[in-house]
Scaffold this active site. Structure first.
Site, short mmCIF file in Angstrom:
data_model
loop_
_atom_site.label_atom_id
_atom_site.label_comp_id
_atom_site.label_asym_id
_atom_site.label_seq_id
_atom_site.Cartn_x
_atom_site.Cartn_y
_atom_site.Cartn_z
N GLN A 99 18.15 49.73 65.27
CA GLN A 99 17.07 48.41 65.77
C GLN A 99 16.28 49.35 66.63
OE1 GLN A 99 18.96 44.73 67.56
NE2 GLN A 99 17.00 44.37 67.81
N CYS A 105 17.56 41.61 65.11
CA CYS A 105 18.85 42.28 64.51
C CYS A 105 19.22 41.32 63.54
CB CYS A 105 19.91 41.81 65.84
SG CYS A 105 20.35 39.60 66.62
N HIS A 263 23.96 38.28 68.84
CA HIS A 263 23.14 39.01 68.11
C HIS A 263 23.73 38.90 66.89
CE1 HIS A 263 21.56 43.50 67.68
NE2 HIS A 263 23.65 44.09 67.48
N ASN A 287 26.92 46.80 64.04
CA ASN A 287 25.98 46.22 64.57
C ASN A 287 24.87 47.20 63.75
OD1 ASN A 287 24.30 45.98 66.53
ND2 ASN A 287 26.01 46.52 68.46
N TRP A 289 22.17 48.13 65.39
CA TRP A 289 21.62 48.35 66.87
C TRP A 289 21.89 49.98 66.55
CZ3 TRP A 289 22.46 46.03 72.14
CH2 TRP A 289 22.15 45.37 72.07
N ASP A 624 -3.34 -5.99 60.87
CA ASP A 624 -4.07 -5.69 62.75
C ASP A 624 -3.40 -5.69 63.50
OD1 ASP A 624 -5.49 -3.99 64.70
OD2 ASP A 624 -6.86 -4.86 64.98
N ASP A 626 -1.42 -5.03 66.22
CA ASP A 626 -1.41 -4.82 67.45
C ASP A 626 -3.06 -5.24 68.00
OD1 ASP A 626 -2.99 -2.71 66.72
OD2 ASP A 626 -1.83 -1.44 67.49
N SER A 628 -5.55 -4.51 67.97
CA SER A 628 -6.47 -3.20 68.13
C SER A 628 -7.59 -2.97 68.10
CB SER A 628 -5.69 -1.92 68.56
OG SER A 628 -5.57 -1.77 67.13
N THR A 630 -8.34 -1.31 65.67
CA THR A 630 -7.89 -0.42 64.24
C THR A 630 -6.83 0.05 63.31
OG1 THR A 630 -7.30 0.67 66.30
CG2 THR A 630 -9.59 0.94 65.62
N GLU A 635 -0.05 0.71 58.72
CA GLU A 635 -0.65 -1.12 58.66
C GLU A 635 -1.76 -1.25 57.48
OE1 GLU A 635 -0.93 -2.29 63.79
OE2 GLU A 635 -2.23 -0.93 62.37
#
Length: 710
Positions: A99, A105, A263, A287, A289, A624, A626, A628, A630, A635
């Site tokens: 490595q 690793c 590791h 390992n 490495w 709709d 809530d 809003s 939209t 929904e």
């Protein structure tokens, strides 16, 4: 007689069932590119992964990074000069992997393990590649499994160096380059080297093999652990282990006995030996490495080796100082936390039996507002139900279960089926340069007792296992269930999180599996010829309003309709409207004056439009929820169903994207145009029903082209 509705049955596109054995990644074909370079006598420079700072990374390895000061891209022929580089020198083996200055690793440990299995290695690292002058064009290629298919990844051989030394992975000999080029190909697959920082060994295992990852928590009691590891190695499966860290400061810190936290170590062998009057079970770890080894019992310098036969000690390669070491099983369990296994031919009982699996693979998406409902543990059912759902029918018990039933073994009751579920989130590493990363994902399995609409049936279903959920690219679950019908629901942990996923389902016996989706249909009521119900005062008011804006020909084009709706629309609907655009009015006229040569609305056309407008106003006001002004996508789906239209997920996603604002909200004006579009699509489908049965067949591609155009 009532007008029948129309149902669309989708069939797979013919092209979707034809899959190439290996796909050229980003459509770069190795042989074609190499031939061209050789013919033009030039060395390949990859336009898709250029030798520049952006290919290295975006933060610690990004432009301006202090770590990269003095970095130069060099080809192996220049690094080795005046020597000669080799792609492979004296074979590929686990000692070739050392490595460098990159936290990958997990990838390199998997690569080292891969060298123990030459057939697998040859698939990932195709043969016939070299630096020989007559064949050298500065181009190499590697193959990886990616979410259901193999891809061939092309790279040039320009590598990042500092002081003429490779910055990242290297071989112990300075003139061998298959590992650095493999690392570069994987970095390209993930858009940068830095995207490879941190990961789990199983991620690379799966990408090297197309296998199934399994994770075993070592702190849980497991008397069969050594037998499991032995069976896995005998089957040729890949395996590794790591120590978990609890903080960033703890990462890559060394324990008092030489192990590195956070590791990944590859497990490369196993051995049992008699030591005095007892049997010792040993594991061989490495390992990546190439140094920093275990210093406890049975390490290279441990005095216990003095009591082992010298011939056996030499055979086990003790004291090689190569990053590889032996460790007693009980010490391994004490010091390590997680064991990662990649099965090539999954075997849940660990007995190494060989058999074929019945496999299904699905590609899906969690899309905000459509199919990203979050995990049920933190969300109510009214959001959880929008997640993708997959119906699995387990048709018969495993053969071993049938044999047990025939033998009437003590304690064995109902025979069961093995079900293996693998869920992967796709391409998240590639999004790290945009601040994204892996999500917490999971899946739940419920027993399916009856068919029905997805939203209504889910709360009544019985879960058959604890939820599988984790912060990982891959999650795998092994289950033994009675034959029957089940629904698998993959999800992100939190709602509204977007990602692509791959779901794989394995069973020993034949099964049936399909994604559960809404039926595509329109009810008969929405396909009736529209007859204005208005009479008396109301109709006269609408007629007068229309004629006020119509031209001398008593017809209304887009501009006249826009003025009418935006200035006197309150005489037709009571909802407050911000105003229709000219383009929206053009679409409305296009539908409501079909067959007219003038491209304008007549009074009759306008009265029909008003009927729909008032019906859609009623539905919009109802859903709709809530107030809003939209509609969100949830929904919107309910409103469509109330209007008599039923769309599958993919169509719904495409149309909402087409007609919503950037926040996936749909106001009344957009809603009217949306509904007009959907009604037009189903009228076109109805015109194709020459048999009058109320059903037609289309390929998925044909349907998407029809339903989303123009």
């Amino acid at each position: 007689m009532a007008q029948p509705g129309i149902t669309i049955h989708l069939t797979k596109d013919p092209s979707a069932t034809v899959a190439a054995r290996v796909f050229p990644y980003r459509d770069q074909r190795y042989q074609d590119l190499k031939r061209r370079c050789l013919r033009e006598r030039r060395l390949f420079v990859d336009p898709e992964f250029q030798p520049r700072m952006e290919s290295l990374g975006y933060h610690e390895l990004g432009p301006g990074s202090r770590k990269l000061q003095g970095m130069v891209w060099k080809r192996p022929k220049d690094i080795c000069a005046p020597g000669i580089p080799h792609f492979v020198l004296e074979g590929m083996n686990r000692m070739d992997v050392c490595q460098g200055q990159l936290g990958d690793c997990w990838f390199l440990a998997a690569a080292a393990s891969l060298t123990l299995y030459p057939p697998l290695l040859r698939r990932v690292v195709p043969s016939g590649q070299s630096f020989q002058a007559a064949d050298y064009a500065g181009i190499f290629h590697f193959q990886f499994w990616q979410y259901g298919q193999w891809v061939d990844v092309v790279v040039d051989d320009l590598l990042p160096t500092k002081d003429n030394k490779l910055l990242f992975v290297r071989s112990p000999t300075d003139d061998e380059f298959w590992v650095p080029l493999l690392e570069k190909a994987y970095a390209k697959l993930n858009d940068s080297y830095e995207a490879m920082n941190g990961g789990f060994m199983n991620e690379a295992f799966v990408d090297f093999t197309g296998g199934i990852g399994e994770t075993i928590r070592l702190k849980a009691p497991n008397p069969k652990l050594f037998k499991t590891i032995q069976a896995v190695l005998n089957k040729g499966s890949l395996m590794g282990a790591h120590i978990q860290v609890t903080s960033l400061e703890d990462r890559e810190a060394q324990t008092s006995q030489g192990l590195v936290k956070g590791h990944t170590y590859s497990i490369t062998g196993i051995h049992k030996l008699t030591f005095g009057d007892r049997e010792v079970r040993l594991l061989r770890l490495r390992n990546p490495w190439g140094d920093k080894e275990w210093t406890g019992r049975w390490s290279d310098k441990s005095p216990v080796w003095e009591y082992v036969d010298p011939e056996l000690r030499a055979k086990l390669n003790v004291d090689m100082r190569d990053g590889e070491f032996w460790m007693q099983l009980k010490d391994f369990v004490q010091h390590f936390d997680m064991l990662e296994i990649c099965h090539f031919c999954p075997d849940t009982d660990g007995e190494g039996s060989s058999h074929c699996w019945d496999v299904d693979c699905f590609q899906g998406r969690w899309v905000k507002g459509h199919s990203a409902g979050g995990h049920q543990s933190i969300q109510p059912w009214d959001l959880f139900w929008i997640n993708p759902q997959f119906h699995v029918a387990l048709l018969g018990p495993d053969e071993c279960q049938l044999r047990k039933l025939q033998r009437k073994e003590q304690g064995h009751k109902d025979p069961t089926c093995t079900l293996l579920v693998s869920l992967m989130q796709r391409d998240q590493r590639r999004r790290r340069n945009r601040g994204k990363d892996f999500l917490i994902i999971g899946f739940q399995i419920f027993q399916l007792s009856r068919a029905g609409q997805r939203r209504e049936m889910l709360p009544a279903l019985r879960p058959v296992s604890p939820p599988s959920i984790d912060y990982s690219r891959d999650i795998t679950g092994y289950f033994r269930l009675p034959p029957g019908d089940y629904v698998i629901i993959p999800s992100t942990h939190s709602p509204f999180q977007e990602a692509d996923f791959t779901l794989r389902i394995f069973t020993e016996k034949k099964h049936q599996c399909l994604e559960m989706d809404e039926e595509i249909s329109a009810e008969g009521k929405v396909l009736q010829v529209m007859k204005p119900p208005m009479t008396g005062q109301d109709q006269r008011l609408v007629e007068e309003t229309f004629l006020k804006y119509a031209g001398q020909d008593q017809r209304a084009g887009p501009a006249e309709l826009q003025a009418l709706l935006n200035q006197d629309g309150s005489k037709i609907v009571s909802l407050n409207m911000e105003g229709f655009s000219a383009e929206q009015c053009r679409k409305l006229i296009q539908y409501f004056c079909q067959g007219s040569q003038s491209g304008k609305l007549t009074l009759h056309d306008f009265l029909q439009f008003c009927v729909r407008l008032q019906e859609w106003e009623r539905i919009f006001a109802m859903y709709d929820m809530d107030r809003s002004g939209t509609m969100n996508t949830h929904e919107m789906r309910l409103a469509l169903e109330a209007a008599g239209f039923h769309l599958n997920k993919r169509t719904m996603e495409a149309l909402v994207k087409k007609y919503s604002d950037p926040w996936l909200q749909i106001d009344f004006e957009r809603f009217v145009v949306f509904m007009t579009h959907v009604e037009k699509v189903f009228w076109l489908c109805k015109s194709r029903d020459v048999s009058g049965r109320g059903e037609i067949n289309m390929t998925e591609k044909e349907w998407m082209e029809l339903s989303t155009f123009p």
